[in-house]
Design a protein around this motif. Structure first.
Motif, short mmCIF file in Angstrom:
data_model
loop_
_atom_site.label_atom_id
_atom_site.label_comp_id
_atom_site.label_asym_id
_atom_site.label_seq_id
_atom_site.Cartn_x
_atom_site.Cartn_y
_atom_site.Cartn_z
N ARG A 104 5.64 3.35 -9.28
CA ARG A 104 5.14 2.07 -8.74
C ARG A 104 5.99 1.13 -8.36
O ARG A 104 6.47 0.05 -9.12
CB ARG A 104 3.77 1.45 -9.28
N VAL A 129 3.74 -2.88 -1.70
CA VAL A 129 2.57 -1.46 -2.42
C VAL A 129 2.94 -0.04 -1.94
O VAL A 129 2.52 -0.01 -1.15
CB VAL A 129 1.29 -2.10 -2.91
N SER A 130 4.97 0.12 -2.99
CA SER A 130 4.89 1.50 -2.71
C SER A 130 4.94 1.94 -4.30
O SER A 130 4.53 1.78 -4.86
CB SER A 130 6.06 1.38 -1.70
N ARG A 131 5.83 3.44 -3.73
CA ARG A 131 6.66 3.84 -4.46
C ARG A 131 8.07 4.14 -4.58
O ARG A 131 8.85 4.46 -3.24
CB ARG A 131 6.17 5.38 -4.75
N ASP A 195 0.23 -8.24 -8.58
CA ASP A 195 0.13 -6.71 -8.35
C ASP A 195 -1.28 -6.91 -7.54
O ASP A 195 -2.92 -7.02 -7.39
CB ASP A 195 -0.42 -5.18 -8.98
N ASP A 197 -3.37 -4.65 -6.16
CA ASP A 197 -4.52 -3.16 -6.72
C ASP A 197 -4.65 -3.42 -8.11
O ASP A 197 -5.71 -2.55 -8.37
CB ASP A 197 -3.62 -1.85 -6.91
N ARG A 224 1.08 -1.51 2.63
CA ARG A 224 0.80 -0.38 1.45
C ARG A 224 1.54 0.69 2.18
O ARG A 224 1.51 0.86 3.60
CB ARG A 224 -0.29 -0.08 0.91
#
Length: 225
Positions: A104, A129-131, A195, A197, A224
């Motif tokens: 993440r 917010v990503s990977r 964060d 989330d 996101r």
């Protein structure tokens, strides 16, 4: 002293003067570059080219390195500093990336708008917010929907630091960001990740409240990818 060295020293001074309490928002503008002497005797090295993709990535992985050494809280992050992507409107694009467990990524992006010769303002603050993933062969870091960085060694005044030569993969808030180039350096900050989330994991109630208020007002936009 080189210009980069002077700016680094200034940031270190700001960092040293910042005071963090358990219920305060993270201090701002105290990022410190991870300069190394390159001396074998003290265990430091500039031989980043010999590191595997996993070892090189570890220079940027988010963790509390201050707590490990018995000092104050200092978190390992990656951030832009002296080399920025310049947007068509003249604004500078900046970011701090927090590479978290399980692939993440949280990226704090913002643009600096110059008002006049002595004043500027931060606009278009965005939390992405990503990977992320790393190519085992090229060692390139990819943050989905944000961009890709290839390993490079930053140098200044006989010192060195791991960095990523970074290219934005698309427009985020302002047209013209796609394809822009910057450099993301390894370093530390006393400002911990927020964060969106997992706000329950943010240690400061004040920081949580301020973040939620800024999102509600539109000052900060959460995207996101």
């Amino acid at each position: 002293m080189h210009t980069l060295g002077k700016l680094t020293a200034l940031l270190a001074l700001v960092s040293a003067s910042a005071c963090v309490t358990e219920d305060a928002a993270p201090p701002e503008a105290d990022n410190a570059l991870d300069w190394r002497s390159g001396g074998k005797g003290d265990g430091q090295t500039c031989e980043f080219d010999t590191q595997s993709a996993t070892t090189y990535l570890a220079n940027f992985l988010y963790k509390d390195v201050g707590a490990e050494t018995g000092g104050g809280h200092r978190y390992r992050v990656g951030f832009t500093f002296d080399r920025h992507a310049i947007l068509p409107n003249g604004n500078e694009a900046d970011f701090t990336m927090y590479l978290l467990p399980e692939g993440r990524a949280i990226v704090n992006y913002a643009e600096e708008h110059r008002i006049d010769s002595s004043r500027s303002e931060v606009i278009n603050e965005t939390v992405v917010v990503s990977r992320y993933s790393v190519d085992a062969t090229s060692r390139a870091l990819k943050i989905d929907g944000f961009g890709t960085g290839t390993p490079m060694t930053a140098t200044d005044g006989g010192h060195c630091a791991p960095a990523y030569n970074f290219t934005y993969s698309g427009d985020l808030r302002t047209a013209g960001l796609s394809g822009g180039k910057t450099v993301a350096y390894a370093g530390t900050s006393s400002g911990y990740v927020i964060d969106p989330d997992h706000l329950d994991q943010v240690p400061s109630e004040t920081a949580r409240r301020w973040f939620q208020e800024d999102v509600a007002s539109g000052k900060i936009v959460v995207i996101r990818k």
